[in-house]
Design a protein around this motif. Structure first.
Motif, short mmCIF file in Angstrom:
data_model
loop_
_atom_site.label_atom_id
_atom_site.label_comp_id
_atom_site.label_asym_id
_atom_site.label_seq_id
_atom_site.Cartn_x
_atom_site.Cartn_y
_atom_site.Cartn_z
N ILE A 64 38.09 66.61 37.97
CA ILE A 64 39.39 67.04 37.44
C ILE A 64 39.94 66.00 36.47
O ILE A 64 40.48 66.33 35.40
N GLU A 65 39.79 64.72 36.81
CA GLU A 65 40.25 63.67 35.90
C GLU A 65 39.47 63.69 34.59
O GLU A 65 40.04 63.50 33.51
N LYS A 68 40.72 66.40 32.33
CA LYS A 68 41.96 66.01 31.64
C LYS A 68 41.66 65.03 30.51
O LYS A 68 42.18 65.17 29.40
N GLU A 69 40.83 64.03 30.80
CA GLU A 69 40.54 63.00 29.80
C GLU A 69 39.79 63.57 28.59
O GLU A 69 39.97 63.10 27.46
N TYR A 72 40.15 69.25 28.41
CA TYR A 72 39.91 70.60 28.90
C TYR A 72 41.06 71.11 29.78
O TYR A 72 41.21 72.32 29.94
N LEU A 73 41.81 70.21 30.36
CA LEU A 73 42.94 70.57 31.21
C LEU A 73 44.19 69.84 30.75
O LEU A 73 44.12 68.72 30.25
N GLN A 74 45.33 70.49 30.94
CA GLN A 74 46.60 69.85 30.68
C GLN A 74 47.53 70.10 31.86
O GLN A 74 47.46 71.14 32.51
N GLU A 75 48.38 69.13 32.14
CA GLU A 75 49.27 69.21 33.30
C GLU A 75 50.72 69.26 32.84
O GLU A 75 51.13 68.48 31.98
N ILE A 82 48.62 72.92 36.36
CA ILE A 82 47.57 72.64 35.39
C ILE A 82 47.16 73.94 34.70
O ILE A 82 47.22 75.03 35.30
N THR A 85 43.21 74.30 28.05
CA THR A 85 43.65 74.01 26.69
C THR A 85 42.88 74.88 25.70
O THR A 85 41.97 75.63 26.07
N THR A 88 39.18 74.34 25.87
CA THR A 88 38.50 75.09 26.92
C THR A 88 38.30 76.54 26.51
O THR A 88 37.24 77.13 26.75
#
Length: 321
Positions: A64-65, A68-69, A72-75, A82, A85, A88
């Motif tokens: 998951i980290e 984000k890095e 692909y994911l934003q919180e 979450i 993006t 993704t």
């Protein structure tokens, strides 16, 4: 003596890191969760408990980290939710459907290769005499010098316009495409998931057109009881509704969109699972899900005949169980 040597299977032997392998699973699950990142990750946790694709060195938290890095994911800082993006969305659209682009007429320069000669990017072996308006980079100097030597001799070498030869190139053209997607209730009827493969085809096709053929135009139409346009970025989140199948409304909107496009190459791709079952007459819906309704079918066939007359091919992707 040469024999067979057996080694322990290493998951990374295919060149993919653990993150890349899990990303493949994650993007597949997003198709089934309609773009819901939280639900897809929950399913991954369940799969991990059964198939153990994480270990003490790399767990779901690490994955998951990394999502984000790597963008692909934003919180959401307000509520901690979450979501995926744009990166993704593009990742899950990538597939290859290039073979569906067929015979094309000559129009504005684009990226679809045709058998028509013109000012294009693909050189071929054909040559012809120079004509006014030809570009200098099209001149075949080897053939042109040879003509000058034959016509004027080596001792008094000179080159005139009549000596010039032009290297032909294949013209590349543009296409306007409308992609129709059926979101009627039958796409999930009786527990059969047809909307997920439909979305995969739609995302693959849209990604191909936007990346390989950037000069093309692409419109996306979804149809149930009615038809309306959506954006490419909305495809991963597409869901079916309590709708019948108004193919007529979808074709009418598709033809209207193509009517506004100026180039002559136009086509419709339709993704559906079955027969048309609905019409909108005035403000009232005419529906019949039992068998082939002549009233609905005739309207649909009339529009298909109009498309044929306008030289707009309709390619149907039939999603069936």
């Amino acid at each position: 003596m040469i024999g067979h040597r057996f080694l322990k299977y290493e998951p990374q032997a295919n060149g993919k890191t653990r993150f890349e392998q899990m990303l493949d699973i994650f993007t597949q699950l997003l198709n089934y969760s309609n773009g819901d990142a939280g639900e897809a990750l929950e399913w991954m946790n369940q799969l991990d408990r059964q198939y153990h694709f994480t270990d003490d060195q790399y767990g779901m938290g690490d994955f998951i980290e990394d999502l984000k890095e790597n963008g692909y994911l934003q919180e959401n800082p307000a509520n901690g939710e979450i979501s995926i993006t744009g990166k993704t969305e593009q990742t899950i659209r990538k597939r290859s459907l290039e073979e569906i682009f067929g015979k094309l007429k000559k129009s504005k320069q684009g990226n679809h290769q045709t058998f028509k000669p013109g000012q294009g990017d693909e050189s071929n072996s054909d040559t012809r005499p120079f004509q006014f308006g030809d570009m200098l980079e099209q001149i075949d100097f080897t053939e042109s010098i040879r003509n000058a030597q034959v016509n004027h001799g080596i001792e008094s070498f000179r080159m005139q316009e009549d000596d010039l030869q032009i290297r032909e190139s294949d013209f590349k053209t543009q296409t306007s495409t409308v992609l129709m997607i059926d979101i009627s209730h039958s796409m999930i009827l009786y527990g059969e998931d047809r909307i997920t493969p439909a979305k995969k085809v739609a995302m693959a096709l849209s990604e191909l057109i936007t990346t390989r053929y950037p000069k093309d135009t692409l419109d996306i139409v979804v149809f149930g009881n009615d038809a309306w346009s959506i954006e490419i970025k909305d495809l991963p989140y597409l869901q079916v509704g309590p709708y019948h199948t108004n193919t007529v409304a979808g074709l009418e909107l598709a033809m209207d969109l193509l009517r506004r496009r100026k180039n002559p190459n136009k086509q419709i791709f339709m993704i559906t699972d079955g027969k048309p079952t609905c019409l909108k007459i005035g403000g009232r819906y005419y529906k019949n899900s039992f068998g082939l309704d002549r009233k609905v079918l005739n309207r649909c066939m009339n529009l298909a005949a109009q498309c044929k007359k306008l030289k707009i091919p309709i390619t149907t992707f039939m999603i069936a169980s």
